[in-house]
Design a protein around this motif. Structure first.
Motif, mmCIF file in Angstrom:
data_model
loop_
_atom_site.group_PDB
_atom_site.id
_atom_site.type_symbol
_atom_site.label_atom_id
_atom_site.label_comp_id
_atom_site.label_asym_id
_atom_site.label_seq_id
_atom_site.Cartn_x
_atom_site.Cartn_y
_atom_site.Cartn_z
ATOM 1 N N SER A 25 0.814 -1.215 0.000
ATOM 2 C CA SER A 25 0.000 0.000 0.000
ATOM 3 C C SER A 25 0.850 1.269 0.000
ATOM 4 O O SER A 25 0.322 2.374 -0.216
ATOM 5 C CB SER A 25 -0.943 0.016 1.215
ATOM 6 O OG SER A 25 -0.232 0.264 2.421
ATOM 7 N N PHE A 26 2.156 1.129 0.227
ATOM 8 C CA PHE A 26 3.050 2.292 0.276
ATOM 9 C C PHE A 26 3.737 2.567 -1.063
ATOM 10 O O PHE A 26 4.553 3.486 -1.149
ATOM 11 C CB PHE A 26 4.124 2.080 1.346
ATOM 12 C CG PHE A 26 3.595 2.018 2.755
ATOM 13 C CD1 PHE A 26 3.474 3.164 3.521
ATOM 14 C CD2 PHE A 26 3.242 0.795 3.317
ATOM 15 C CE1 PHE A 26 3.001 3.105 4.822
ATOM 16 C CE2 PHE A 26 2.766 0.723 4.629
ATOM 17 C CZ PHE A 26 2.645 1.884 5.376
ATOM 18 N N VAL A 27 3.436 1.796 -2.066
ATOM 19 C CA VAL A 27 4.081 1.991 -3.376
ATOM 20 C C VAL A 27 3.833 3.414 -3.866
ATOM 21 O O VAL A 27 2.701 3.897 -3.869
ATOM 22 C CB VAL A 27 3.557 0.967 -4.406
ATOM 23 C CG1 VAL A 27 4.071 1.307 -5.804
ATOM 24 C CG2 VAL A 27 3.988 -0.442 -4.005
ATOM 25 N N GLY A 28 4.904 4.093 -4.274
ATOM 26 C CA GLY A 28 4.791 5.460 -4.770
ATOM 27 C C GLY A 28 4.835 6.526 -3.697
ATOM 28 O O GLY A 28 4.815 7.720 -4.011
ATOM 29 N N HIS A 29 4.931 6.134 -2.421
ATOM 30 C CA HIS A 29 4.953 7.100 -1.336
ATOM 31 C C HIS A 29 6.270 7.866 -1.296
ATOM 32 O O HIS A 29 7.337 7.335 -1.614
ATOM 33 C CB HIS A 29 4.751 6.405 0.015
ATOM 34 C CG HIS A 29 3.320 6.150 0.350
ATOM 35 N ND1 HIS A 29 2.813 6.266 1.625
ATOM 36 C CD2 HIS A 29 2.269 5.795 -0.438
ATOM 37 C CE1 HIS A 29 1.524 5.983 1.625
ATOM 38 N NE2 HIS A 29 1.178 5.678 0.388
ATOM 39 N N THR A 30 6.191 9.112 -0.883
ATOM 40 C CA THR A 30 7.359 9.932 -0.562
ATOM 41 C C THR A 30 7.307 10.245 0.928
ATOM 42 O O THR A 30 6.373 9.835 1.637
ATOM 43 C CB THR A 30 7.359 11.244 -1.351
ATOM 44 O OG1 THR A 30 6.270 12.068 -0.878
ATOM 45 C CG2 THR A 30 7.185 10.991 -2.847
ATOM 46 N N LEU A 31 8.298 10.988 1.406
ATOM 47 C CA LEU A 31 8.304 11.359 2.820
ATOM 48 C C LEU A 31 7.063 12.159 3.184
ATOM 49 O O LEU A 31 6.548 12.045 4.298
ATOM 50 C CB LEU A 31 9.564 12.178 3.137
ATOM 51 C CG LEU A 31 9.691 12.702 4.569
ATOM 52 C CD1 LEU A 31 9.703 11.555 5.571
ATOM 53 C CD2 LEU A 31 10.944 13.562 4.715
ATOM 54 N N GLU A 32 6.539 12.946 2.245
ATOM 55 C CA GLU A 32 5.417 13.837 2.543
ATOM 56 C C GLU A 32 4.049 13.179 2.399
ATOM 57 O O GLU A 32 3.029 13.768 2.769
ATOM 58 C CB GLU A 32 5.472 15.072 1.630
ATOM 59 C CG GLU A 32 6.641 16.009 1.902
ATOM 60 C CD GLU A 32 7.959 15.494 1.351
ATOM 61 O OE1 GLU A 32 7.915 14.627 0.433
ATOM 62 O OE2 GLU A 32 9.018 15.928 1.822
ATOM 63 N N GLU A 40 12.079 2.611 3.498
ATOM 64 C CA GLU A 40 11.614 2.296 2.152
ATOM 65 C C GLU A 40 10.174 2.728 1.922
ATOM 66 O O GLU A 40 9.825 3.187 0.831
ATOM 67 C CB GLU A 40 11.763 0.787 1.913
ATOM 68 C CG GLU A 40 13.202 0.321 1.856
ATOM 69 C CD GLU A 40 13.336 -1.197 1.815
ATOM 70 O OE1 GLU A 40 14.466 -1.667 1.609
ATOM 71 O OE2 GLU A 40 12.311 -1.894 2.000
ATOM 72 N N ILE A 41 9.324 2.602 2.941
ATOM 73 C CA ILE A 41 7.909 2.912 2.753
ATOM 74 C C ILE A 41 7.636 4.419 2.806
ATOM 75 O O ILE A 41 6.478 4.838 2.673
ATOM 76 C CB ILE A 41 7.025 2.174 3.773
ATOM 77 C CG1 ILE A 41 7.358 2.600 5.209
ATOM 78 C CG2 ILE A 41 7.155 0.670 3.597
ATOM 79 C CD1 ILE A 41 6.423 2.021 6.251
ATOM 80 N N ALA A 42 8.685 5.213 3.001
ATOM 81 C CA ALA A 42 8.546 6.676 2.971
ATOM 82 C C ALA A 42 9.529 7.255 1.965
ATOM 83 O O ALA A 42 10.277 8.183 2.250
ATOM 84 C CB ALA A 42 8.761 7.275 4.356
ATOM 85 N N GLY A 43 9.556 6.657 0.776
ATOM 86 C CA GLY A 43 10.409 7.168 -0.295
ATOM 87 C C GLY A 43 11.889 6.944 -0.076
ATOM 88 O O GLY A 43 12.717 7.731 -0.544
#
Length: 239
Positions: A96-103, A185-188
């Motif tokens: 579900s975190f694919v494509g996530h960045t820190l923001e 990894e899950i935050a970019g």
């Protein structure tokens, strides 16, 4: 076992003593910029964390003002009410975190997943170094705060859900951990430097009670601010 791994584990109480326990429970107080950035400024500000020492499992209670309870496992995260009834769950949560960045903001279930992998990793370290499939490699020493710290590169197997496959721990001549680096990894793939101190003895196991996490620069040096996450542990119990 690698001699440096053995030194670190012995300093923290030894594997034989650690394996007498199956759960670690503590009162958790957290702060830092991350929680507001992700849309949950106070959900886990003060709670109780329980982690399993035999398998990858963690729970925060209460989870937010409605006194929910989170349950984390690598392939599933769930929120339950105070009576244990599941309110919502997410299978294969990491996808579900694919494509996530820190923001990118998180849902409550995503927050529960992040908090689960984080606290399970932190509270099982350094004994995770003896986990089957974990590979360690000695790196050159590092100078910081007027001290020389030794370093180990850790490569985790696919069956462990954690911040990143490759991480680095720093430790002193006494074997105690000083610093822990990883990329979230899950935050970019955000790089973090995690300082560890405030050791106390809990039933024969040495456990740090104070953790502070800052951004890490490309040269490995930490940034002085912002404080990304602060973690303080109280009333720690092993069972």
């Amino acid at each position: 076992m690698n001699s440096l791994v053995s030194k670190i584990i012995v300093a923290h109480g030894g594997l034989e003593r650690w394996r007498q326990f199956s759960l670690l429970k503590a009162r958790l107080v957290q702060g830092g910029a991350l929680w507001t950035l992700k849309g949950h400024p106070a959900t886990l500000a003060e709670t109780t964390i329980t982690v399993n020492l035999l398998k990858e499992w963690a729970s925060h209670s209460p989870f937010g003002p409605e006194a929910k309870i989170s349950t984390f496992e690598p392939d599933r995260v769930a929120l339950s009410d105070a009576q244990g009834k599941v309110i919502e769950e997410l299978r294969d949560p990491r996808s579900s975190f694919v494509g996530h960045t820190l923001e990118t903001s998180w849902s409550e279930l995503q927050l529960a997943y992040f908090a689960g992998i984080a606290m399970w990793t932190y509270l099982n370290m350094p004994f995770l170094l003896a986990h089957e499939g974990v590979v360690v490699e000695e790196l050159t020493d590092w100078s910081e705060k007027g001290e020389t710290w030794h370093r180990l590169k850790i490569t985790f197997p696919a069956d462990i859900a954690t911040h990143s496959t490759v991480q680095t721990i720093y430790f002193g001549d006494d074997g105690f951990l000083k610093r822990h680096d990883y990329d979230v990894e899950i935050a970019g793939n955000t790089p973090g430097t995690h300082y560890i101190d405030g050791y106390i003895d809990v039933q024969g196991i040495k456990i740090p009670t104070r953790r502070r996490i800052f951004p890490r620069q490309p040269d490995g040096q930490p940034m002085a601010e912002p404080l990304v996450v602060s973690i303080d542990l109280h009333d720690i119990k092993l069972s």
